[in-house]
Design an enzyme around this catalytic site. Sequence first.
Site, short mmCIF file in Angstrom:
data_model
loop_
_atom_site.label_atom_id
_atom_site.label_comp_id
_atom_site.label_asym_id
_atom_site.label_seq_id
_atom_site.Cartn_x
_atom_site.Cartn_y
_atom_site.Cartn_z
N CYS A 93 -7.28 3.53 3.27
CA CYS A 93 -7.88 4.70 3.87
C CYS A 93 -8.10 4.54 5.26
O CYS A 93 -7.04 4.68 5.95
CB CYS A 93 -9.30 5.10 3.24
SG CYS A 93 -9.67 6.66 3.65
N HIS A 132 -8.07 5.52 -2.34
CA HIS A 132 -8.92 4.39 -2.63
C HIS A 132 -8.39 3.80 -4.09
O HIS A 132 -8.71 4.14 -5.15
CB HIS A 132 -10.33 4.83 -2.68
CG HIS A 132 -10.93 5.10 -1.43
ND1 HIS A 132 -11.43 4.21 -0.70
CD2 HIS A 132 -10.90 6.43 -0.56
CE1 HIS A 132 -11.75 4.61 0.50
NE2 HIS A 132 -11.38 5.92 0.36
N GLU A 179 -9.48 1.17 -5.32
CA GLU A 179 -10.57 0.45 -5.93
C GLU A 179 -11.40 1.32 -6.97
O GLU A 179 -12.21 0.72 -7.73
CB GLU A 179 -11.31 -0.31 -5.05
CG GLU A 179 -12.26 0.81 -4.12
CD GLU A 179 -11.49 1.23 -2.70
OE1 GLU A 179 -10.36 1.36 -3.03
OE2 GLU A 179 -12.12 1.65 -1.80
#
Length: 513
Positions: free
Chosen positions: A78, A166, A168
């Site tokens: 990001c 993202h 994660e």
Amino acid sequence: MQKIIILDFGSQTTQLIGRRLRELDTFCEILPYNKFPKDDPSVIGVILSGSPYSVHDPEAFQVDLSRFLGKIPVLGICYGAQYISHKNGGKVEQTGTREYGRANLATVDTENPLFRGFDKNSQVWMSHGDTITAIPSDCKIIASTSDVKFAAYASTTQPLWAVQFHPEVFHSLQGTTLLKNFVVDICGSKQEWSPASYVETTVKELKEQLGNDRVILGLSGGVDSSVCATLLNRAIGKNLTCIFVDHGMLRKNEFAKVMEAYEGLGLNVIGIDASEKFFADLAGVTDPEQKRKIIGRDFVEVFNAEAKKITDAKWLAQGTIYPDRIESLSITGMVIKSHHNVGGLPKEMNLKLCEPLQWLFKDEVRRVGYELGMPERLIKRHPFPGPGLAVRILGDITREKVRILQEADDIYIENMHNYVCEDGEVLYDKVWQAGTVLLSTIRSVGVMGDERTYEHPVALRAVTSTDAMSADWAQLPYDFMAKVSNEIINKVKGVNRVCYDISSKPPATIEWE
Ligand code: XMP
């Protein structure tokens, strides 16, 4: 041990990146964006996190990319991706195509090592205002969504990858695959982090660090300090002296039970019953903060008096864990609550600090605890506040009130240990933290047999959480609540009403005081 550095630019999901890497049995360190370590050969890769800032904000966090770019594999996430592009001849703009939430990778280069194993249209999670409109000249696009052309890019000349989504977060469905590709295939992680390897390496390191020195440790009965003590015991045995202070406001029989468990683990523990002092100093005090202060002060006094007797001590060991450290390293200035149970040892003692669990997350501490053969009950214990039941009794504290609360709480917690849910999991293990509060400033009317009663209510509290920073009230089964309520009212003299606290945090807190 090999490690990945995660540079934190203040994103809310930075810790999650760390988590995912640990799940890949890879050791990582989350550091503030400008604290990349110098000359550390164990660093095998670096990840740049997201950020609340735009790269164009005057206060945006800046990092010297030349410290690692071109030297070890880099993954920008990001803001990290935008920053790298911005600094290397690409362009980041506000285009009006802000993307938040779910998106799908309409095109994805599965030949690229970062996307090996990816499905077409793989769902990812976006959360950015600015977008990349041009990438550095040595880079190529490796994934796009219908709205975001440069969803991911990679360099053709150096080990650099960048994604605007993202990986994660849970909603990036193949995010773990991406991180695994980066960490294992690209960076070459041997995935050697395991509780067993951790114990082995740490015990060796502690032996080297401490030699023949004497170490003092304050035990609280909680998971972190107990695991810390057991680990140290393995490394230096009798050179470790543990001090466990009973302020009189622990749970029912807890002091004795925990002391027994510690002795079973072979720890050298001095147990001090200081309840007399605490009750005397707390007499008549009703203000919650005042109560906390008195307990904190008394605790330090009692602990210090004992610690001073160990005149040849060189070290103070503490069960500080990783989230505690991240909080104190926090770069975004968020106010985070810290509750220190042991503090302010006299300077003249000149003790050095030893914190062997400082790199671990809570569940990893628990895994290490199992590895060390500690009793399950000790490892799975819910968090418990340092001031104990004192913050669960409204108004002033007396021994009688503590006794009433201990009885009620014991019924609640034991039933929770004994209740097996439909999915086979024990209710206690499903809950982050549970406890009972004595509403001793309130009385209400009840009837028992033919007699009118005028006694106190207790409030049961149970919350789900991952870090205690926010929490939701747990939806406990009705049959469990009915049983607990019945037992408390029938067995605990002084209580004639049981309530359940259905407040989340925020705006409430976990403890009542
Ligand atoms: P609150 O009540 O702030 O609690 O939502 C968050 C977590 O911290 C624990 N807690 C304390 N722990 N000393 C401690 O060691 C304290 O004074 C204290 N107050 C709250 C609480 O039990 C929960 O886990």
